[in-house]
Design a protein around this motif. Structure first.
Motif, PDB file in Angstrom:
ATOM      1  N   LYS A  11       5.541  -8.227   4.709  1.00 34.58           N
ATOM      2  CA  LYS A  11       6.510  -9.028   5.307  1.00 34.58           C
ATOM      3  C   LYS A  11       6.511 -10.206   4.279  1.00 34.58           C
ATOM      4  O   LYS A  11       7.805 -10.526   3.889  1.00 34.58           O
ATOM      5  N   TRP A  14       8.398  -9.605   1.056  1.00 33.82           N
ATOM      6  CA  TRP A  14       9.855  -9.322   1.192  1.00 33.82           C
ATOM      7  C   TRP A  14      10.833 -10.586   1.518  1.00 33.82           C
ATOM      8  O   TRP A  14      11.894 -10.814   1.103  1.00 33.82           O
ATOM      9  N   THR A  18      13.663 -12.145  -0.754  1.00 29.22           N
ATOM     10  CA  THR A  18      15.178 -12.432  -0.449  1.00 29.22           C
ATOM     11  C   THR A  18      16.144 -13.063  -1.164  1.00 29.22           C
ATOM     12  O   THR A  18      17.066 -12.587  -1.468  1.00 29.22           O
ATOM     13  N   ALA A  21      17.349 -11.179  -3.816  1.00 29.70           N
ATOM     14  CA  ALA A  21      17.601  -9.722  -3.432  1.00 29.70           C
ATOM     15  C   ALA A  21      18.690  -8.774  -4.472  1.00 29.70           C
ATOM     16  O   ALA A  21      18.372  -7.661  -4.748  1.00 29.70           O
ATOM     17  N   VAL A  63      17.878  -4.367  -0.532  1.00 34.64           N
ATOM     18  CA  VAL A  63      16.792  -5.399  -0.352  1.00 34.64           C
ATOM     19  C   VAL A  63      16.866  -5.931   1.026  1.00 34.64           C
ATOM     20  O   VAL A  63      15.710  -6.022   1.445  1.00 34.64           O
ATOM     21  N   ALA A  67      13.839  -5.867   3.544  1.00 36.24           N
ATOM     22  CA  ALA A  67      13.184  -7.041   4.105  1.00 36.24           C
ATOM     23  C   ALA A  67      13.437  -7.198   5.840  1.00 36.24           C
ATOM     24  O   ALA A  67      12.343  -7.507   6.325  1.00 36.24           O
ATOM     25  N   ALA A  70      10.837  -4.830   7.079  1.00 40.00           N
ATOM     26  CA  ALA A  70       9.523  -5.279   6.900  1.00 40.00           C
ATOM     27  C   ALA A  70       8.976  -6.328   7.937  1.00 40.00           C
ATOM     28  O   ALA A  70       7.971  -6.594   8.080  1.00 40.00           O
TER      29      ALA A  70
END
Ligand code: HNI
Length: 155
Positions: A11, A14, A18, A21, A63, A67, A70
């Motif tokens: 977590k 990601w 972000t 991304a 992405v 994310a 995640a």
């Protein structure tokens, strides 16, 4: 199975990625197209050349979806349900379409596994020494689970 600690690590990674991304996603896609050219056929309606607007926006979407997944890995099948339907029923990405060389023999990898593999390489390049063996192992498990969910519904 991912441990609590591994889930937290994934977590965090990601969340950190972000803001970049677009870069991460387009790099992973370019790696997939270069290493497994068969995957390009699904994108014939888009301009997937390096730096193109389509490549960047698609990379970013991928992405952000990873994310999002995640954030709560225990709910992956719920979070990914719309993407699962899209890939299996509308886009019809054949999970057994791509033959790649695995070690000494030929193996079958699903398309999503190919992208997951390319994503691991992208993460290794981007995160450098932060991408520790522990992070690598956790990410590998997470992306495999993600890929399995995406191709699960294909008939
Ligand atoms: Ni995928 C669209 C995420 C694997 C081909 N894909 C998406 C979208 C997301 C996404 C998000 C955008 C949905 C939307 O607009 O509502 N795809 C992912 C993820 C993986 C993956 C996270 C793997 C981990 N997709 C693949 C693979 C292929 C693929 C392996 C083909 C080889 N995806 C597509 C295509 C589209 C797509 C084609 C539609 C693109 C477009 O804009 O027309």
């Amino acid at each position: 199975m991912l441990s609590k600690k591994e889930k937290k690590l994934i977590k965090e990674i990601w969340e950190r990625l972000t803001p970049v991304a677009e870069d991460i996603g387009s790099d992973a896609l370019l790696r997939m197209f270069a290493s497994y050219p068969g995957t390009k056929t699904y994108f014939s309606h888009l301009d997937i050349s390096p730096g193109s607007a389509h490549l960047c926006s698609h990379g970013k979407k991928i992405v952000l979806a990873i994310a999002e997944g995640a954030k709560d890995i225990s709910q992956l099948t719920v979070t990914l349900a719309p993407l699962q339907t899209l890939h299996a029923y509308q886009l019809r990405i054949d999970p057994t379409n791509f033959k790649v060389r695995l070690g000494s023999g030929w193996g079958l990898w699903s398309g999503s596994e190919l992208l997951s593999h390319c994503m691991l390489v992208t993460l290794a390049c981007y995160l450098g020494s932060e991408f520790t063996p522990v992070a690598h192992a956790a990410m590998d498990k997470f992306l495999s689970a993600f890929a399995a969910v995406l191709s699960e519904k294909y008939r």
